[in-house]
Write an enzyme that holds these catalytic residues in place. Structure first.
Site, short mmCIF file in Angstrom:
data_model
loop_
_atom_site.label_atom_id
_atom_site.label_comp_id
_atom_site.label_asym_id
_atom_site.label_seq_id
_atom_site.Cartn_x
_atom_site.Cartn_y
_atom_site.Cartn_z
N SER A 87 0.79 -1.23 0.00
CA SER A 87 0.00 0.00 0.00
C SER A 87 0.82 1.28 0.00
O SER A 87 0.24 2.37 -0.06
CB SER A 87 -0.96 0.00 1.20
N LYS A 90 -0.13 3.61 -2.80
CA LYS A 90 -1.18 4.62 -2.76
C LYS A 90 -0.63 6.04 -2.67
O LYS A 90 -1.37 7.00 -2.92
CB LYS A 90 -2.14 4.33 -1.62
N SER A 147 -6.23 3.57 4.06
CA SER A 147 -5.60 2.77 3.00
C SER A 147 -6.63 1.89 2.31
O SER A 147 -6.40 0.70 2.07
CB SER A 147 -4.45 1.92 3.57
#
Length: 313
Positions: A87, A90, A147
Site C-alpha cells: 500500500s 497509494k 488505506s
C-alpha cells in the site's frame, strides 16, 4: 444569381464554424467537472513506461533514511533491492489525484463514481457500493488514513478510464520523478508480481508528494476520520505516539511484509524513513522509531543510549 447566393452563404458558413469552435471549447471546459469513461488523465494511455525492472524478493528487508530538505541519504540497507510496494503504492495514487486537482480537472468537492469492480476490491476498504459516489475529499482521506483499496480503484477508474491505464500513468510519473526501478500495475498495491519498487524509490515518492503538494500534508497527520457514520483509525500507529511523526503511509501484503514510509520533525530538522519487509507491524514500527531517534535525537524525556546505526554514505 449564383454569385449572389454564394455571397449570402459565406456568413452562414462562418457562423457554423464559430458555433463548432464554441462547442469544442464548451466540451473541453466540461472535462473539469464531468467524469467520463475516457478518464481525466491526458497522459494515461500515451507513452507510459511498461518495462519490468525485475523480480522482487519475497519479504525482502530494506531501509533508507533521507534528510527531507536536501534529499541526502543518511542511512541505507538494501535500499535498491526490488520489493513489492504493497500500500505504499497509494502515495502515487494520491500524487496523481492531487495533480489532477491542481490542473483544475477536479476539485475536492467533485464526486467520483463507484463501479462494480471498485466495490468488489478486498479489504482494507470502506465498503462502497456500486453506483454510488464519493467526494474527492473523502476519497483522499480514506486513502491516506484507512488505506482503502476500493477507494484506490475508484480514483484509478475515474481518472484513468480504467485501472490499467491509470497504472500506466503511475509508472510514467514514477519515471519522471526518477523512480527508475518502479512499475505499477494497480492503484492499491494489492498482490501482483508485476508491481515492483524499492525503498529508495518509495522515499523519492514520499518526499516528492509532500514537497509538491504541501497543502494536502495534513491528510497524512490524522489519527482517524469519520465517514458515513463510522470512525476509522489510521493504519500508521506512530502518529500521536512517537514525537515528531507527521506522516506518511503504511503497507502490507503477505509477500511484502510490513512497510512504513514515515516523516518526522524534531528540533527543526525533518527526515523521511522507509522500512520495508518487517516481520510484524510492531517490529517495523520499532525499527522506524529507533531510526528517528538516531537521526533526529531522542524525543523529549526519552531515555538516551539507543543502539547506534552505522552510516553507509
Amino acid at each position: 444569381m449564383t454569385q449572389r447566393l454564394s455571397f449570402r452563404l459565406r456568413p452562414l458558413a462562418s457562423l457554423k464554424a464559430a458555433l463548432a469552435a464554441l462547442l469544442a471549447l464548451t466540451l473541453v471546459a466540461c472535462q473539469s467537472t464531468e467524469l467520463t469513461t475516457a478518464g481525466l488523465l491526458p497522459y494515461a494511455r500515451v507513452g507510459a513506461a511498461t518495462a519490468t525492472p525485475g523480480v522482487a524478493e519475497v519479504r525482502g528487508e530494506s531501509t533508507l533514511v533521507l534528510d527531507f530538505a536536501s534529499g541526502r541519504t543518511l542511512y541505507e540497507d538494501a535500499a535498491d533491492g526490488l520489493r513489492y510496494p504493497a500500500s505504499l503504492t497509494k502515495m502515487m495514487t494520491l500524487y496523481l489525484l492531487f495533480e489532477t486537482i491542481e490542473a483544475g480537472r477536479l476539485s475536492m468537492s467533485s464526486e467520483l463514481r463507484v463501479s462494480e469492480n471498485a466495490a468488489s476490491q478486498p479489504p482494507s476498504k470502506l465498503g462502497l457500493k456500486a453506483g454510488e459516489t464519493i467526494r474527492v475529499a473523502d476519497a483522499a482521506q480514506a486513502i491516506a488514513v484507512k488505506s482503502a483499496n476500493d477507494v484506490a480503484t475508484v480514483i484509478a477508474e475515474n481518472l484513468g478510464g480504467s485501472e490499467a491505464d491509470f497504472a500506466n500513468a503511475m509508472t510514467a510519473k514514477a519515471r519522471a520523478l526518477g523512480m527508475s526501478r518502479t512499475r505499477f500495475v494497480n492503484a492499491s498495491g494489492l498482490p501482483d508480481e508485476g508491481q515492483i519498487s524499492t525503498a529508495r524509490d518509495m522515499a523519492t515518492l514520499g518526499r516528492a508528494l509532500l514537497n509538491r503538494f504541501p497543502a494536502y500534508a495534513s491528510l497524512f497527520t490524522r489519527t482517524g476520520f469519520d465517514y458515513n457514520g463510522r470512525h476509522y483509525n489510521a493504519t500508521n500507529k506512530l502518529l500521536g505516539s512517537v514525537e515528531g511523526v507527521d506522516g506518511l503511509k503504511t503497507g502490507y501484503i503477505r509477500d511484502a511484509g510490513f512497510h512504513l514510509a514515515a516523516t518526522a520533525t524534531r528540533r527543526g530538522r525533518r527526515i523521511i524513513v522507509v522500512v520495508m519487509g518487517g516481520r510484524t507491524g510492531r517490529e517495523r514500527n520499532a525499527r522506524v522509531e529507533a531510526l528517528i531517534d538516531q537521526y533526529l535525537g531522542p524525543a523529549s524525556g526519552a531515555v538516551a543510549g539507543l543502539p547506534g546505526l552505522s552510516l553507509t554514505r
